[in-house]
Design a protein around this motif. Sequence first.
Motif, mmCIF file in Angstrom:
data_model
loop_
_atom_site.group_PDB
_atom_site.id
_atom_site.type_symbol
_atom_site.label_atom_id
_atom_site.label_comp_id
_atom_site.label_asym_id
_atom_site.label_seq_id
_atom_site.Cartn_x
_atom_site.Cartn_y
_atom_site.Cartn_z
ATOM 1 N N ASN A 161 39.152 36.296 27.958
ATOM 2 C CA ASN A 161 40.224 35.773 29.030
ATOM 3 C C ASN A 161 41.185 37.166 29.452
ATOM 4 O O ASN A 161 41.112 37.369 30.724
ATOM 5 N N GLY A 162 41.585 37.764 28.391
ATOM 6 C CA GLY A 162 42.430 38.965 28.967
ATOM 7 C C GLY A 162 41.437 40.082 29.568
ATOM 8 O O GLY A 162 41.770 40.575 30.504
ATOM 9 N N ALA A 163 40.389 40.331 28.874
ATOM 10 C CA ALA A 163 39.570 41.311 29.614
ATOM 11 C C ALA A 163 38.995 40.855 31.174
ATOM 12 O O ALA A 163 39.099 41.810 31.977
ATOM 13 N N MET A 164 38.724 39.699 31.293
ATOM 14 C CA MET A 164 38.585 39.320 32.744
ATOM 15 C C MET A 164 39.709 39.540 33.531
ATOM 16 O O MET A 164 39.449 39.913 34.818
ATOM 17 N N LEU A 194 42.053 41.711 33.454
ATOM 18 C CA LEU A 194 42.231 43.101 33.731
ATOM 19 C C LEU A 194 41.073 43.602 34.670
ATOM 20 O O LEU A 194 41.635 44.354 35.745
ATOM 21 N N ILE A 195 40.241 43.073 34.329
ATOM 22 C CA ILE A 195 38.920 43.697 35.333
ATOM 23 C C ILE A 195 39.103 43.239 36.932
ATOM 24 O O ILE A 195 39.236 43.861 37.720
ATOM 25 N N LEU A 249 33.059 53.654 32.147
ATOM 26 C CA LEU A 249 33.335 52.441 31.267
ATOM 27 C C LEU A 249 33.826 51.219 32.281
ATOM 28 O O LEU A 249 33.436 50.057 32.087
ATOM 29 N N TYR A 250 34.607 51.648 33.300
ATOM 30 C CA TYR A 250 35.182 50.557 34.252
ATOM 31 C C TYR A 250 33.609 49.776 34.970
ATOM 32 O O TYR A 250 33.919 48.842 35.018
ATOM 33 N N GLU A 251 32.830 50.781 35.266
ATOM 34 C CA GLU A 251 31.742 50.085 36.166
ATOM 35 C C GLU A 251 30.830 49.235 35.145
ATOM 36 O O GLU A 251 30.592 48.132 35.668
ATOM 37 N N ALA A 252 30.836 49.754 33.972
ATOM 38 C CA ALA A 252 30.005 48.830 33.012
ATOM 39 C C ALA A 252 30.911 47.407 32.724
ATOM 40 O O ALA A 252 30.057 46.358 32.549
ATOM 41 N N LEU A 253 32.353 47.582 32.730
ATOM 42 C CA LEU A 253 32.898 46.273 32.533
ATOM 43 C C LEU A 253 32.850 45.265 33.862
ATOM 44 O O LEU A 253 32.663 44.359 33.768
ATOM 45 N N GLU A 283 30.332 45.297 35.720
ATOM 46 C CA GLU A 283 29.091 44.821 35.706
ATOM 47 C C GLU A 283 29.050 43.835 34.726
ATOM 48 O O GLU A 283 28.360 42.508 34.787
ATOM 49 N N TRP A 284 29.737 43.795 33.414
ATOM 50 C CA TRP A 284 29.603 42.685 32.400
ATOM 51 C C TRP A 284 30.410 41.309 32.830
ATOM 52 O O TRP A 284 29.945 40.354 32.763
ATOM 53 N N ALA A 285 31.295 41.570 33.753
ATOM 54 C CA ALA A 285 32.205 40.456 34.240
ATOM 55 C C ALA A 285 31.633 40.008 35.607
ATOM 56 O O ALA A 285 32.087 38.963 35.982
ATOM 57 N N SER A 286 30.519 40.247 36.046
ATOM 58 C CA SER A 286 29.790 39.929 37.167
ATOM 59 C C SER A 286 29.393 38.509 37.188
ATOM 60 O O SER A 286 28.663 37.949 36.089
#
Length: 132
Positions: A2-5, A7-8, A33-37, A39-42
């Motif tokens: 939840n927190g990661a989403m 922030l992203i 790292l930002y771009e990977a995150l 992509e992860w949250a896509s």
Amino acid sequence: LNGAMKLILALQNSAVQACQLAWQRLSKGDLRLYEALVEWASPVRNFGRLRQSLDDFESRQSPCIPLFGLFLSDLAMNEGRPSSSDAALIPWYRWSTVAKIIQRYQRVQSLAAGYTFAVSADLLSALESKVT
């Protein structure tokens, strides 16, 4: 999760994205790292990577705070499914799916109990003084 989403999504805000000087000062590693995150949250494949992370947390019994919106979306999608043409029949499949979604949320939510937080007396008294 939840927190990661949160922030992203905050970093993807147009006002934050407009801060070109700040973004230019980030190292290439930080930008990767930002771009990977991102992509992860896509939302691609129904948030497939996020769901895989949730599966990983659940299988390892690792503490996490699940993203409620993901489960809410699943419930909304399930509600939109067509029901039987016979109004007398109870849509068992739809209701069993609702039960499974809620049970999974409760299972994953219980993992959050693995987090332990110490109470800060100073912070607690400061908050109480604002309320009273």
